[in-house]
Design a protein around this motif. Sequence first.
Motif, short mmCIF file in Angstrom:
data_model
loop_
_atom_site.label_atom_id
_atom_site.label_comp_id
_atom_site.label_asym_id
_atom_site.label_seq_id
_atom_site.Cartn_x
_atom_site.Cartn_y
_atom_site.Cartn_z
N GLU A 72 -2.39 1.23 9.40
CA GLU A 72 -2.72 2.71 9.69
C GLU A 72 -1.24 3.58 9.40
O GLU A 72 -1.20 4.78 9.47
N LEU A 73 -0.18 2.76 9.18
CA LEU A 73 0.96 3.39 8.73
C LEU A 73 0.94 4.20 7.68
O LEU A 73 0.15 3.99 6.75
N HIS A 74 1.54 5.53 7.83
CA HIS A 74 1.38 6.34 6.67
C HIS A 74 2.54 7.22 6.81
O HIS A 74 3.20 7.37 7.48
N VAL A 75 2.77 7.86 5.59
CA VAL A 75 3.80 9.03 5.58
C VAL A 75 3.24 10.37 5.42
O VAL A 75 2.26 10.72 5.12
N ARG A 76 4.34 11.10 6.17
CA ARG A 76 3.83 12.32 6.55
C ARG A 76 5.00 13.37 6.41
O ARG A 76 6.05 13.08 7.15
N GLU A 77 5.44 14.32 5.69
CA GLU A 77 6.27 15.06 5.76
C GLU A 77 7.70 14.15 5.77
O GLU A 77 8.47 14.46 6.44
N ASP A 78 7.84 13.50 4.68
CA ASP A 78 9.06 12.92 4.53
C ASP A 78 9.55 11.84 5.52
O ASP A 78 10.69 11.61 5.90
N ALA A 79 8.43 11.15 6.40
CA ALA A 79 8.76 10.25 7.33
C ALA A 79 7.46 9.15 7.43
O ALA A 79 6.28 9.64 7.24
N ARG A 91 0.79 -1.25 0.13
CA ARG A 91 -0.05 -0.04 -0.13
C ARG A 91 0.69 1.34 -0.12
O ARG A 91 0.44 2.11 -0.56
N LEU A 92 1.83 1.31 0.63
CA LEU A 92 2.85 2.32 1.03
C LEU A 92 3.71 2.37 -0.28
O LEU A 92 4.42 3.55 -0.68
N GLY A 93 4.11 1.43 -0.88
CA GLY A 93 5.12 1.50 -2.04
C GLY A 93 6.81 1.42 -1.26
O GLY A 93 7.41 2.12 -1.96
N LEU A 94 6.62 1.10 0.00
CA LEU A 94 8.08 1.24 0.49
C LEU A 94 8.39 -0.32 1.08
O LEU A 94 7.31 -0.76 1.73
N ARG A 95 9.76 -0.55 1.69
CA ARG A 95 9.85 -1.52 2.52
C ARG A 95 10.00 -1.06 3.98
O ARG A 95 10.68 0.04 4.28
N LEU A 96 9.44 -1.89 4.96
CA LEU A 96 9.63 -1.55 6.14
C LEU A 96 10.83 -2.19 6.90
O LEU A 96 11.37 -3.04 6.53
N PRO A 97 11.59 -1.14 7.69
CA PRO A 97 12.92 -1.66 8.27
C PRO A 97 12.49 -3.07 8.90
O PRO A 97 11.66 -3.15 9.50
N ALA A 98 13.54 -3.69 9.05
CA ALA A 98 13.63 -5.09 9.67
C ALA A 98 13.17 -4.85 11.16
O ALA A 98 12.37 -5.64 11.64
N ALA A 99 13.58 -3.91 11.84
CA ALA A 99 13.10 -3.74 13.07
C ALA A 99 11.87 -3.48 13.64
O ALA A 99 11.29 -4.14 14.35
N LEU A 100 11.23 -2.91 12.35
CA LEU A 100 9.84 -2.49 12.68
C LEU A 100 9.17 -3.83 12.41
O LEU A 100 7.94 -4.14 13.10
N ARG A 101 9.59 -4.64 11.48
CA ARG A 101 8.61 -6.00 11.32
C ARG A 101 8.80 -6.76 12.52
O ARG A 101 7.73 -7.24 12.65
N GLU A 102 10.06 -6.64 12.90
CA GLU A 102 10.30 -7.84 13.94
C GLU A 102 9.41 -7.17 15.22
O GLU A 102 8.98 -8.14 15.69
N ALA A 103 9.24 -5.95 15.53
CA ALA A 103 8.38 -5.34 16.55
C ALA A 103 6.84 -5.72 16.41
O ALA A 103 6.37 -6.26 17.53
N TYR A 104 6.54 -5.38 15.23
CA TYR A 104 5.00 -5.96 15.02
C TYR A 104 4.94 -7.64 15.12
O TYR A 104 4.15 -7.91 15.83
N ARG A 105 5.92 -8.38 14.55
CA ARG A 105 5.84 -9.71 14.56
C ARG A 105 5.74 -10.04 16.02
O ARG A 105 5.23 -11.14 16.35
N LEU A 106 6.47 -9.28 17.00
CA LEU A 106 6.71 -9.87 18.32
C LEU A 106 5.37 -9.58 19.26
O LEU A 106 4.93 -10.14 20.10
N LEU A 107 4.71 -8.10 19.05
CA LEU A 107 3.68 -7.79 19.87
C LEU A 107 2.86 -6.86 19.29
O LEU A 107 2.07 -6.30 19.98
N GLY A 108 2.55 -6.98 17.94
CA GLY A 108 1.60 -5.81 17.26
C GLY A 108 0.35 -5.99 17.45
O GLY A 108 -0.43 -4.99 17.40
N ARG A 109 -0.22 -7.13 18.16
CA ARG A 109 -1.45 -7.14 18.50
C ARG A 109 -1.91 -7.23 19.92
O ARG A 109 -2.98 -7.19 20.43
N ARG A 110 -0.72 -6.72 20.77
CA ARG A 110 -0.58 -6.66 22.26
C ARG A 110 -1.28 -5.00 22.41
O ARG A 110 -0.30 -4.63 22.77
#
Length: 224
Positions: free
Chosen positions: A81-88, A47-66
């Motif tokens: 709900e991840l989105h881009v705002r002002e170059d971030a 959806r975003l057209g970008l790759r998520l950093p490894a650490a962000l994927r790992e954090a979601y995989r660990l506790l994203g539903r908690r």
Amino acid sequence: MAAALRAAARDREDAWSFLTGFAADWRLPLRPGDGSDASELDAAEARLGLRLPAALREAYRLLGRRDDLCRNQDRLLPPEELHVREDALVCVEENQGAAHWGIRLGDLGTDDPPVAVRPDLADKTAERWEPWTDRLSAAIVDLVMSEVLYYGDGLSDAGEMTGIADGAFEPLPSLLATESGSRWLLGDDALLHVCDGSWVTVRVRSRDAFGAVRESVTADWVNW
């Protein structure tokens, strides 16, 4: 805990190990199914057209539903709900929209990139992304520690603080990249966070531990 927290600030594997122990000690253990599915993260990337950093994927995989670990006060945004705002890439928001935390697009290629914060200001032209942590994994650790303080099960309290007894608590290492007025303290069965030198939030393992905290901390407690 201080040694484990120092390690968590330096290495993301140590950060996830710290969070696994922290969740078990201060809330409930992490279990299979507590993390976001890989398909959810893949859909967010598409959806975003970008790759998520490894650490962000790992954090979601660990506790994203908690939600109890990452969505009591401020929110780790669900993958959709991840989105881009002002170059971030924005991944965390304050509960009333007063601030957002994100990863600059130029840092997305780093496995464990730095995190920046953007306060919501009346003068929008004055808003800037400012340094928050040197590593995303450290920001997730700080987020989870903070969110557990606000879990509504009767084992947390907060108040305007006017004094704290010398030596009553062990100072814990800071995870933040800059001086923010944020301090973590550890006591017997108690974890405290002091913000701007005056507002204190406490999490205890049992109601009996509140007594020792209130003997050492002079504050206008919300629930007492």
